[in-house]
Motif scaffolding. Structure first.
Motif, PDB file in Angstrom:
ATOM      1  N   GLU A  29     -20.841 -36.680 -21.489  1.00 24.07           N
ATOM      2  CA  GLU A  29     -21.679 -37.483 -20.817  1.00 24.07           C
ATOM      3  C   GLU A  29     -23.066 -37.092 -21.371  1.00 24.07           C
ATOM      4  N   VAL A  30     -23.205 -35.686 -21.591  1.00 28.71           N
ATOM      5  CA  VAL A  30     -24.746 -35.027 -21.969  1.00 28.71           C
ATOM      6  C   VAL A  30     -24.642 -35.671 -23.462  1.00 28.71           C
ATOM      7  N   THR A  31     -23.716 -35.461 -24.027  1.00 27.82           N
ATOM      8  CA  THR A  31     -23.833 -36.082 -25.670  1.00 27.82           C
ATOM      9  C   THR A  31     -24.488 -37.449 -25.551  1.00 27.82           C
ATOM     10  N   ARG A  46     -27.744 -38.419 -27.569  1.00 23.74           N
ATOM     11  CA  ARG A  46     -28.098 -39.312 -28.500  1.00 23.74           C
ATOM     12  C   ARG A  46     -29.114 -40.400 -28.195  1.00 23.74           C
ATOM     13  N   TYR A  47     -29.369 -40.564 -26.835  1.00 23.57           N
ATOM     14  CA  TYR A  47     -30.454 -41.556 -26.514  1.00 23.57           C
ATOM     15  C   TYR A  47     -31.775 -40.986 -26.981  1.00 23.57           C
ATOM     16  N   LYS A  48     -31.912 -39.648 -26.658  1.00 25.51           N
ATOM     17  CA  LYS A  48     -33.042 -39.030 -26.867  1.00 25.51           C
ATOM     18  C   LYS A  48     -33.418 -38.893 -28.430  1.00 25.51           C
ATOM     19  N   SER A  49     -32.304 -38.715 -29.216  1.00 30.26           N
ATOM     20  CA  SER A  49     -32.500 -38.591 -30.556  1.00 30.26           C
ATOM     21  C   SER A  49     -32.978 -40.127 -31.089  1.00 30.26           C
ATOM     22  N   TYR A  64     -37.807 -41.041 -19.861  1.00 29.55           N
ATOM     23  CA  TYR A  64     -37.226 -40.315 -18.922  1.00 29.55           C
ATOM     24  C   TYR A  64     -37.843 -39.095 -18.515  1.00 29.55           C
ATOM     25  N   GLY A  65     -38.862 -38.823 -19.462  1.00 29.68           N
ATOM     26  CA  GLY A  65     -39.679 -37.567 -18.960  1.00 29.68           C
ATOM     27  C   GLY A  65     -38.945 -36.191 -19.665  1.00 29.68           C
ATOM     28  N   ASN A  66     -38.835 -34.917 -19.099  1.00 29.35           N
ATOM     29  CA  ASN A  66     -38.246 -33.862 -19.514  1.00 29.35           C
ATOM     30  C   ASN A  66     -36.638 -33.742 -19.269  1.00 29.35           C
ATOM     31  N   PRO A  67     -36.021 -32.905 -20.142  1.00 27.22           N
ATOM     32  CA  PRO A  67     -34.591 -33.043 -19.876  1.00 27.22           C
ATOM     33  C   PRO A  67     -33.799 -32.958 -18.526  1.00 27.22           C
ATOM     34  N   ALA A  68     -34.409 -32.517 -17.754  1.00 25.83           N
ATOM     35  CA  ALA A  68     -33.985 -32.436 -16.264  1.00 25.83           C
ATOM     36  C   ALA A  68     -34.035 -33.592 -15.682  1.00 25.83           C
ATOM     37  N   GLN A  69     -35.181 -34.474 -16.031  1.00 24.84           N
ATOM     38  CA  GLN A  69     -35.507 -35.907 -15.293  1.00 24.84           C
ATOM     39  C   GLN A  69     -34.650 -36.755 -16.071  1.00 24.84           C
ATOM     40  N   LEU A  70     -34.144 -36.594 -17.172  1.00 23.96           N
ATOM     41  CA  LEU A  70     -33.188 -37.297 -18.127  1.00 23.96           C
ATOM     42  C   LEU A  70     -32.020 -37.246 -17.693  1.00 23.96           C
ATOM     43  N   LEU A  71     -31.477 -36.061 -17.258  1.00 24.24           N
ATOM     44  CA  LEU A  71     -30.169 -35.846 -16.710  1.00 24.24           C
ATOM     45  C   LEU A  71     -30.175 -36.619 -15.217  1.00 24.24           C
ATOM     46  N   ASP A  72     -31.146 -36.230 -14.310  1.00 16.10           N
ATOM     47  CA  ASP A  72     -31.327 -36.748 -12.963  1.00 16.10           C
ATOM     48  C   ASP A  72     -31.251 -38.566 -13.093  1.00 16.10           C
ATOM     49  N   SER A  73     -31.879 -39.012 -14.369  1.00 17.54           N
ATOM     50  CA  SER A  73     -31.820 -40.581 -14.246  1.00 17.54           C
ATOM     51  C   SER A  73     -30.406 -40.923 -14.370  1.00 17.54           C
ATOM     52  N   PHE A  74     -29.546 -40.169 -14.937  1.00 16.61           N
ATOM     53  CA  PHE A  74     -28.332 -40.771 -15.059  1.00 16.61           C
ATOM     54  C   PHE A  74     -27.252 -40.042 -14.197  1.00 16.61           C
ATOM     55  N   HIS A  75     -27.879 -39.329 -13.084  1.00 25.04           N
ATOM     56  CA  HIS A  75     -26.887 -38.918 -12.054  1.00 25.04           C
ATOM     57  C   HIS A  75     -26.226 -37.776 -12.608  1.00 25.04           C
ATOM     58  N   ILE A  76     -26.320 -36.794 -13.532  1.00 27.82           N
ATOM     59  CA  ILE A  76     -25.634 -35.737 -13.898  1.00 27.82           C
ATOM     60  C   ILE A  76     -25.919 -34.568 -13.218  1.00 27.82           C
ATOM     61  N   GLU A  77     -24.842 -33.884 -12.438  1.00 23.93           N
ATOM     62  CA  GLU A  77     -25.212 -32.694 -11.785  1.00 23.93           C
ATOM     63  C   GLU A  77     -25.501 -31.550 -12.759  1.00 23.93           C
ATOM     64  N   TYR A  78     -26.360 -30.794 -12.350  1.00 27.17           N
ATOM     65  CA  TYR A  78     -26.507 -29.410 -13.471  1.00 27.17           C
ATOM     66  C   TYR A  78     -27.132 -28.466 -12.325  1.00 27.17           C
ATOM     67  N   SER A 124     -22.202 -25.835 -20.888  1.00 26.22           N
ATOM     68  CA  SER A 124     -21.622 -26.931 -21.808  1.00 26.22           C
ATOM     69  C   SER A 124     -23.106 -27.565 -22.305  1.00 26.22           C
ATOM     70  N   ALA A 125     -22.758 -28.604 -23.052  1.00 25.77           N
ATOM     71  CA  ALA A 125     -23.956 -28.951 -23.913  1.00 25.77           C
ATOM     72  C   ALA A 125     -23.491 -30.313 -24.625  1.00 25.77           C
TER      73      ALA A 125
END
Length: 150
Positions: free
Chosen positions: A52-54, A58-61, A77-91, A129-130
């Protein structure tokens, strides 16, 4: 219409199962493999490969390539945390490294290892994870993104 409504849940289940069982190969996985060797040599647990993070990496690249932009901040999406939040990925923790022009995973790791901030991210024991994204521009210049999470 009723037929489509019946097929949609089946299609979604198929996509989910396929994504969960897909074996990743290539430079994206190689980069995490090389990072894990270095982490283990330093007594840090390895990163798991997160599909999911991959996808987000890929979107970012791809975004950097499409907009001729080399920046940690995403236009959309802004910074990495905002990107994860936009796709509802918990971290609990999130970080990211980017690189441009490095041809191989070994070259990328070497560049990140030479930069204190980038090195701190890849050796941070809080990350478990990454996901790695790789995209090429029209001149075949590679753009790399790793998003690290816990």
């Amino acid at each position: 219409m009723k037929r489509i409504a019946l097929l949609l849940p089946i299609l979604l289940i198929f996509i989910f199962i396929t994504a969960m069982s897909y074996e990743y190969h290539g430079p994206e996985v190689e980069l995490i493999t090389f990072i894990n060797k270095e982490r283990q040599a330093n007594g840090i647990p390895p990163l798991s490969f997160n599909w999911e993070v991959t996808r987000l990496a890929r979107y970012k690249s791809e975004e950097m390539v499409n907009h001729g932009l080399f920046d940690h901040e995403s236009l959309v999406y802004g910074n990495p945390a905002q990107l994860l939040d936009s796709f509802h990925i918990e971290y609990s923790h999130a970080g990211a490294n980017i690189a441009m022009g490095h041809e191989t995973p070994q070259d990328v790791l070497s560049a990140w290892s030479s930069s204190p901030g980038h090195k701190a991210n890849i050796f941070n024991p809080n990350f478990s994870s990454a996901g790695v994204g790789l995209s090429y521009d029209n001149d075949d210049i590679p753009y790399w993104t790793i998003i690290l999470v816990d």
